[in-house]
Enzyme design. Structure first.
Site, PDB file in Angstrom:
ATOM      1  N   HIS A  40       0.829  -1.211   0.000  1.00  0.00           N
ATOM      2  CA  HIS A  40       0.000   0.000   0.000  1.00  0.00           C
ATOM      3  C   HIS A  40       0.860   1.257   0.000  1.00  0.00           C
ATOM      4  O   HIS A  40       1.865   1.337   0.696  1.00  0.00           O
ATOM      5  CB  HIS A  40      -1.036  -0.014   1.120  1.00  0.00           C
TER       6      HIS A  40
ATOM      7  N   ASP B 189       5.919   2.160   6.992  1.00  0.00           N
ATOM      8  CA  ASP B 189       4.631   1.484   6.793  1.00  0.00           C
ATOM      9  C   ASP B 189       3.860   2.315   5.775  1.00  0.00           C
ATOM     10  O   ASP B 189       3.275   3.320   6.144  1.00  0.00           O
ATOM     11  CB  ASP B 189       3.889   1.362   8.121  1.00  0.00           C
TER      12      ASP B 189
ATOM     13  N   GLU C 163      -5.203   1.823   2.597  1.00  0.00           N
ATOM     14  CA  GLU C 163      -5.068   0.650   3.466  1.00  0.00           C
ATOM     15  C   GLU C 163      -5.270   1.047   4.915  1.00  0.00           C
ATOM     16  O   GLU C 163      -5.916   0.332   5.681  1.00  0.00           O
ATOM     17  CB  GLU C 163      -3.679   0.015   3.285  1.00  0.00           C
ATOM     18  N   GLU C 164      -4.713   2.196   5.280  1.00  0.00           N
ATOM     19  CA  GLU C 164      -4.704   2.601   6.695  1.00  0.00           C
ATOM     20  C   GLU C 164      -6.087   2.925   7.251  1.00  0.00           C
ATOM     21  O   GLU C 164      -6.256   3.052   8.459  1.00  0.00           O
ATOM     22  CB  GLU C 164      -3.766   3.806   6.898  1.00  0.00           C
TER      23      GLU C 164
ATOM     24  N   HIS D 201       3.549   3.820  12.723  1.00  0.00           N
ATOM     25  CA  HIS D 201       2.466   4.823  12.810  1.00  0.00           C
ATOM     26  C   HIS D 201       2.871   6.066  13.596  1.00  0.00           C
ATOM     27  O   HIS D 201       2.040   6.917  13.870  1.00  0.00           O
ATOM     28  CB  HIS D 201       1.168   4.229  13.391  1.00  0.00           C
TER      29      HIS D 201
END
Lengths: 327, 341
Positions: B60, B170, B198-199, B309
């Protein structure tokens, strides 16, 4: 039916590890089906072509359990839940893994009962050290908390995995009868229901039936100060009106209720706003699939031991067979 | 430097334009065809007419970020998170906002002015704001629009013993693995999907899997790693430097054991270090992909990311290289018929 249920409840089938029970389930319908197979997500599927609209029965084959995620140097296992299993409910119980290895669930001392989480639990399989443990189990291996199925009285059973091996038994009987009568039926023993009805979605895509009937347990509410639920054990199967995943379309609901009336089958009505079932996954698959549900009331749904009444299950078979015939 | 380019590009969920352009430029010389679907996923095709299983690799493009939702009369900006962000990591962090990349800082009351009670409590989102130095609301709105998104500003740097720090490993580390994989040649039909959103719920991956109908799909990710002080073995999830992590169970997937064991056997055959991702929570795009159509076999391979994150994340470059090697080895074995879907 009781013998069938007892046989099925003997299988250890935590979500995602259903292959052994699927093999046994499909063996029980193979002789009347055109085709049986398991798919990418672990669903067990049987098809029988025949006359009339295509009706699919769906009963989940899996149960909630635990999975090994860490093996300590001292030989103890750390686990996570697979589906909705409460850590407190596991303490002191026996766990049996799908490869037959069994153990006892222990809890670290100094943890208060209300604070117990999977972080404090371990499974003791009697291994002297990590290497011995690794020769018996592996990370990703799943198991369940054991609880034998016992006869409560002439009609009632209690024990592990009755949710939803009772539903599998109902679906098997109904499928066999409908197939023998020449109807166009299929049967899915769905996988991965307890972790979010995952198998039902892909199974529905494969089958694209004209009607799907979900067969599952629904919590009874006839115990002391139980969570309010207007369902009694032994008072008949429950026609699903709605649960947390789906509202049953009027046409399907009416058909099931009318069928019960014509056949003189006592039914109850399932209104379970927080309930999780395969219904929603099926209903929203492809371009939308008409879905209904015939459930059997069960006490203590979500706990290690659930109690059911075989008369509800037997009546559910009659209702489903007749509903298929007249749809 | 690919990791630097990819991690520094902007691309909060739903706003992947810049990162998509960066990736498109990187892959264009190496793929037969590329195009973007309606949600914004960049799809690359390579040798799709070859024999063998049709494999989709997924990474992603989007990153966690913030969205500007309100401007105060005094010119301070209120925001909401896009994706899972711990509000406690936000105070005092610099951000860049919108297509113009306007600088701002997430402000809060200085310690001098806090009551003893305030000092004991972490700040909630409601108490935080972004200060872009505007004199009032009109001034702020001349630089930033409502609905603009903000990203963290950490620059990529290699540090310590084969480690690197950056924002958005990420999943830009997964994107980098996928870009490197697309540069190589494999004897099977290969699809690369750089997905969106995606998140905020694995939204881009389902539609692309529905479109491509692969036989096998693998999500390439950056995943949670907490191998630090006082974390017990069963609370670490992954260990930095121990190699790519294969998913056994997460919030959206129970691994297909047969495919997991195939991947493990490939790692062993090629002597590539690997580990298992040992935690229940979190998820990746494969969680959406495996439920598409009749169901799709596959799995997840992740680079462990410390402080995921958060504004500054840390990876081992050895893990990164070993992930590229493992993906390459898996494709090679798949091309040889090593796994039947």
């Amino acid at each position: 039916m009781k013998d069938l249920i007892l046989k099925l409840a003997g299988y250890v089938a935590p979500s995602g590890s259903e292959s052994a029970v699927q093999e046994a389930l499909l063996e029980l319908v193979k002789d009347v089906a055109d085709e049986v197979y398991t798919d990418a997500l672990g669903n067990g599927i049987a098809k029988k072509s025949g006359n009339g609209p295509h009706v699919a029965l769906a009963a989940h084959a899996d149960e909630a359990g635990v999975m090994v995620i860490h093996i300590e140097d001292e030989g103890f296992l750390r686990v996570i839940s697979v589906g909705d299993v409460k850590a407190q409910a596991l303490v002191g119980r026996h766990v049996k893994f799908t490869n037959g290895v069994t153990g006892v669930v222990g809890v670290e001392s100094k943890v208060k009962l209300e604070d117990i989480s999977f972080d404090n639990l371990y499974v003791d399989i009697g291994a002297e050290n990590g290497d011995v443990a690794k020769s018996k189990v592996y990370i990703g291996l799943s198991g369940v908390a054991l609880e034998p199925v016992v006869d409560i009285d002439e009609h009632k059973l209690a024990g592990r995995a009755l949710d939803n091996r009772v539903g599998c038994a109902i679906a098997i009987e109904a499928f066999r009868q409908a197939a023998a009568a020449g109807h166009n039926v299929s049967l899915v023993f769905t996988s991965q229901q307890t972790v979010g009805a995952r198998g039902a979605k892909t199974a529905a895509f494969q089958l694209q039936p004209d009607l799907a009937i979900v067969v599952d347990a629904v919590p009874a509410g006839d115990m002391p100060q139980a969570t309010r639920m207007d369902l009694k054990l032994g008072a008949g199967p429950a026609v699903k009106i709605m649960d947390g995943t789906a509202i049953v379309p009027l046409k399907v609901k009416d058909h099931l209720i009318e069928t019960a009336k014509k056949e003189g089958i006592d039914i109850q009505y399932e209104v379970w706003p927080r309930g999780l079932s395969d219904a929603g996954s099926i209903q929203l698959s492809v371009d939308g699939i008409p879905v209904g549900g015939v459930s059997y009331p069960a006490r203590y749904v979500g706990n290690t031991s659930t109690m059911v009444d075989l008369r509800d299950a037997e009546a559910a078979v009659r209702l489903i067979v007749e509903a298929i015939r007249s749809y | 430097m690919l990791l630097k380019k990819l991690t520094e590009a902007m691309g909060p969920s739903g706003f992947e334009d810049e990162i998509r352009n960066v990736i498109r430029e990187e892959v264009t010389p190496y793929v037969d065809k590329h195009y973007t679907d309606v949600l914004g996923t960049l799809i690359c095709e390579k040798g799709v007419n070859k024999n063998g299983p049709r494999v989709m690799l997924d990474a992603h493009m989007d990153e966690v970020g913030l969205m500007i939702v309100h401007v105060e009369e005094n010119g301070l900006l209120r925001f909401r998170p896009l994706g899972g962000i711990d509000p406690r990591v936000l105070v005092s962090k610099p951000v860049q906002i919108g297509p113009q990349k306007r600088f701002g800082v997430i402000g809060a009351k200085p310690i001098h002015l806090q009551s003893p009670e305030e000092r004991t409590k972490p700040l909630s989102l409601k108490q935080l704001y972004i200060d872009i130095g505007a004199k009032d609301k009109d001034d702020a709105l001349s630089a930033v629009k409502l609905g603009d998104v903000a990203m963290f500003t950490t620059k990529y740097e290699e540090i310590g013993d084969h480690c690197a720090k950056a924002k958005s490993f990420d999943d830009r580390v997964g994107c980098a693995v996928l870009v490197e994989t697309l540069k190589a040649q494999f004897d099977l039909p290969l699809y690369g999907a750089f997905t969106v959103q995606e998140e905020i719920g694995l939204r881009g991956a389902g539609p692309v899997a529905y479109r491509l109908q692969p036989d096998i799909a693998i999500a390439l990710e950056g995943t949670v790693c907490f191998d630090v002080a006082d974390a017990p073995g069963h609370g670490q999830s992954t260990i930095m430097g121990k190699g790519p992590a294969l998913t056994v169970h997460d919030g959206q997937t129970i691994a297909n054991r047969r495919f997991l064991e195939f991947m493990m056997s490939v790692a062993e055959k090629y002597s590539i270090p690997y580990q298992l991702r040992r935690v229940k929570g979190g998820s990746n795009d494969y969680g959406a992909i495996h439920k598409v159509r009749e169901g799709i076999i596959g799995g997840g391979i992740s680079v462990p990311v410390r402080y995921i994150h958060a504004p500054t994340q840390l990876i081992s470059l050895d893990d990164y290289q070993n992930t590229i090697r493992l993906v390459s080895a898996i494709l090679t074995e798949l091309a040889k018929g090593g796994f039947t879907a």
